[in-house]
Write a protein that holds these residues in place. Structure first.
Motif, short mmCIF file in Angstrom:
data_model
loop_
_atom_site.label_atom_id
_atom_site.label_comp_id
_atom_site.label_asym_id
_atom_site.label_seq_id
_atom_site.Cartn_x
_atom_site.Cartn_y
_atom_site.Cartn_z
N ILE A 1 0.86 -1.18 0.00
CA ILE A 1 0.00 0.00 0.00
C ILE A 1 0.89 1.23 0.00
O ILE A 1 1.67 1.45 0.93
CB ILE A 1 -0.92 0.03 1.23
CG1 ILE A 1 -1.73 -1.28 1.34
CG2 ILE A 1 -1.84 1.23 1.17
CD1 ILE A 1 -2.68 -1.51 0.19
N LEU A 2 0.79 2.03 -1.07
CA LEU A 2 1.61 3.23 -1.16
C LEU A 2 1.06 4.32 -0.25
O LEU A 2 -0.15 4.54 -0.18
CB LEU A 2 1.64 3.73 -2.61
CG LEU A 2 2.32 2.81 -3.63
CD1 LEU A 2 2.21 3.42 -5.02
CD2 LEU A 2 3.78 2.58 -3.26
N GLU A 3 1.95 4.98 0.43
CA GLU A 3 1.56 6.07 1.33
C GLU A 3 1.41 7.38 0.54
O GLU A 3 2.11 7.61 -0.45
CB GLU A 3 2.62 6.25 2.42
CG GLU A 3 2.84 5.02 3.30
CD GLU A 3 1.64 4.71 4.17
OE1 GLU A 3 0.87 5.64 4.45
OE2 GLU A 3 1.47 3.54 4.57
N GLY A 4 0.51 8.22 0.99
CA GLY A 4 0.37 9.54 0.39
C GLY A 4 -0.36 9.52 -0.95
O GLY A 4 -0.83 8.49 -1.43
N ASP A 5 -0.43 10.69 -1.55
CA ASP A 5 -1.09 10.87 -2.83
C ASP A 5 -0.07 11.11 -3.93
O ASP A 5 1.09 11.48 -3.66
CB ASP A 5 -2.06 12.06 -2.77
CG ASP A 5 -3.17 11.84 -1.75
OD1 ASP A 5 -3.62 10.68 -1.63
OD2 ASP A 5 -3.56 12.81 -1.07
N VAL A 6 -0.51 10.93 -5.17
CA VAL A 6 0.36 11.21 -6.31
C VAL A 6 0.62 12.72 -6.35
O VAL A 6 -0.32 13.52 -6.32
CB VAL A 6 -0.29 10.76 -7.63
CG1 VAL A 6 0.63 11.06 -8.80
CG2 VAL A 6 -0.62 9.29 -7.57
N PRO A 7 1.88 13.14 -6.41
CA PRO A 7 2.17 14.59 -6.49
C PRO A 7 1.57 15.21 -7.75
O PRO A 7 1.31 14.53 -8.73
CB PRO A 7 3.71 14.62 -6.51
CG PRO A 7 4.14 13.32 -5.93
CD PRO A 7 3.09 12.33 -6.33
N SER A 8 1.38 16.49 -7.72
CA SER A 8 0.84 17.19 -8.88
C SER A 8 1.88 17.27 -9.99
O SER A 8 3.05 17.63 -9.72
CB SER A 8 0.41 18.61 -8.49
OG SER A 8 0.10 19.37 -9.64
N PRO A 9 1.51 16.96 -11.22
CA PRO A 9 2.47 17.10 -12.33
C PRO A 9 2.83 18.56 -12.60
O PRO A 9 3.78 18.83 -13.33
CB PRO A 9 1.72 16.49 -13.52
CG PRO A 9 0.28 16.55 -13.16
CD PRO A 9 0.22 16.41 -11.67
N ALA A 10 2.08 19.50 -12.02
CA ALA A 10 2.43 20.91 -12.14
C ALA A 10 3.53 21.30 -11.16
O ALA A 10 4.18 22.34 -11.32
CB ALA A 10 1.20 21.78 -11.92
N ASN A 11 3.74 20.47 -10.15
CA ASN A 11 4.78 20.74 -9.15
C ASN A 11 5.42 19.43 -8.72
O ASN A 11 5.26 18.99 -7.58
CB ASN A 11 4.18 21.48 -7.95
CG ASN A 11 5.22 21.90 -6.94
OD1 ASN A 11 6.39 22.14 -7.28
ND2 ASN A 11 4.83 21.99 -5.69
N PRO A 12 6.13 18.76 -9.64
CA PRO A 12 6.72 17.46 -9.31
C PRO A 12 7.82 17.62 -8.26
O PRO A 12 8.48 18.66 -8.17
CB PRO A 12 7.30 16.99 -10.66
CG PRO A 12 7.54 18.25 -11.43
CD PRO A 12 6.45 19.19 -11.01
N PRO A 13 8.02 16.58 -7.44
CA PRO A 13 9.06 16.66 -6.41
C PRO A 13 10.46 16.69 -7.02
O PRO A 13 10.69 16.17 -8.10
CB PRO A 13 8.83 15.39 -5.59
CG PRO A 13 8.14 14.45 -6.52
CD PRO A 13 7.29 15.31 -7.40
N LYS A 14 11.39 17.29 -6.30
CA LYS A 14 12.78 17.31 -6.75
C LYS A 14 13.39 15.92 -6.55
O LYS A 14 12.98 15.17 -5.68
CB LYS A 14 13.57 18.36 -5.98
CG LYS A 14 13.11 19.79 -6.25
CD LYS A 14 13.96 20.78 -5.48
CE LYS A 14 13.50 22.21 -5.77
NZ LYS A 14 14.30 23.22 -5.02
N GLY A 15 14.39 15.61 -7.35
CA GLY A 15 15.02 14.30 -7.26
C GLY A 15 14.17 13.26 -7.94
O GLY A 15 13.52 13.50 -8.96
N CYS A 16 14.10 12.07 -7.37
CA CYS A 16 13.28 11.00 -7.91
C CYS A 16 11.81 11.36 -7.71
O CYS A 16 11.39 11.70 -6.60
CB CYS A 16 13.60 9.68 -7.22
SG CYS A 16 12.53 8.31 -7.72
#
Length: 342
Positions: A272-287
């Motif tokens: 079970i993945l934790e959290g929500d999918v980040p917004s493609p308008a503000n992707p996380p830095k790094g991986c």
């Protein structure tokens, strides 16, 4: 030999706001996707909704303009092709749309829908086009008489067969199948998959099959590309990917696919993945996957996106590429792979 090569493909949609509609940001729908498809091969493109799968397929066919990158079809640059060259290329590259209800013009008879591309490209006489349409309808399991009907007179599965017939009209070499069975009943999905496989063997077709259902992709694909948030995170032979997934996101996807054996199903561990999918308008830095990854380490995972490199398939002589600093075989001891920055 590769029929289609996609290198560093990007599609960024501008975000406009204010009275003057100025661009204040971008949605990074497709952000540096690379893969290739050999002639006669079926490549599956999978990932959850919103990861950029359908956008990738449409940009490859130039139904949407690319922001960057290169697409080569049989040695010819698709992105820089002129209007005349693109019209010629479209005879070799066709698409099957996801929704069989909205992709067919309700005001046109089936004969006109299937034969429209023949008229546009001025292929044959009226009589020859009619004969070709009748042949196409019978090829996909319909009858020539049904060509006089309108789309609303058909079921969802029959409408999708009409879409397949339309895609085959110009004898293409590559077909992009965008979620070809997701809108169909489960009982009809197997029939459609069998039809696509039969057509491929008879007509020597090459497929790019876009899907979110991994069980569908497993049965029809030779290789599989896994996308997450606009990026490719894993590429492998279909059987190898399902047996030895290396990326933690691929592992999570496969753990959600039900297994018909009750004992095996009860024994396996569901991820079970934790959290929500980040917004493609503000992707996380790094991986891009690190906010939901159990193996994440601040350095290097939050520093830079890992490159797509061969890892697991080298021992077996099978190409297996993964974009992860800590793929499955290294996760147990936490040893970084060659991807990790020094």
């Amino acid at each position: 030999m590769s029929l289609l090569e996609v290198k560093d493909l990007k599609k960024h949609f501008p975000i406009k706001s204010g009275i003057l509609r100025r661009t204040t940001g971008h949605v990074y729908a497709v952000d540096g996707v690379s893969f290739s498809i050999d002639e006669g091969e079926t490549l599956g493109l999978v990932g959850e909704s919103g990861c950029g799968k359908s956008t990738t397929g449409r940009v490859i066919l130039r139904l949407l303009p690319a922001t960057g990158g290169k697409v080569t079809f049989d040695g010819e640059d698709v992105m820089s092709a002129s209007h005349a060259d693109m019209q010629r290329l479209r005879r070799d590259m066709q698409i099957i749309f996801q929704d069989p209800y909205s992709s067919l013009n309700p005001r046109m008879r089936v004969n006109n829908i299937v034969g429209e591309s023949l008229r546009i490209h001025r292929i044959g006489t009226d009589k020859e086009r009619g004969e070709r349409v009748a042949e196409l309808l019978e090829t996909v399991g319909l009858t020539a008489e049904q060509g006089q009907r309108y789309p609303h007179e058909f079921s969802g599965g029959q409408r999708q067969r009409i879409g397949v017939a339309r895609a085959l009209a110009l004898n293409p070499r590559l077909i992009v199948a965008d979620e070809p069975v997701s809108a169909l009943d489960v009982s009809i999905q197997a029939q459609m998959i069998n039809l696509l496989e039969d057509l491929q063997s008879r007509l020597k077709l090459t497929y790019l099959v876009i899907a979110h259902d991994l069980s569908v992709v497993k049965h029809i694909s030779d290789r599989v590309v896994v996308m997450y948030l606009g990026k490719v995170v894993e590429i492998a032979d279909s059987s190898l990917l399902y047996e030895q997934p290396e990326h933690p996101y691929t592992e999570a996807l496969l753990s959600a696919v039900p297994i018909p054996d009750p004992r095996t199903e009860r024994a396996r561990r569901r991820i079970i993945l934790e959290g929500d999918v980040p917004s493609p308008a503000n992707p996380p830095k790094g991986c891009v996957f690190h906010p939901r990854c159990a193996r994440m380490q601040a350095d290097p995972c939050t520093v830079a996106m890992p490159p797509l490199e061969s890892t697991a398939g080298q021992d077996a002589g099978v190409d297996h590429e993964v974009a992860c600093y800590f793929p499955t075989r290294y996760a147990a001891d936490g040893t970084a792979t060659a991807n990790a920055p020094a």
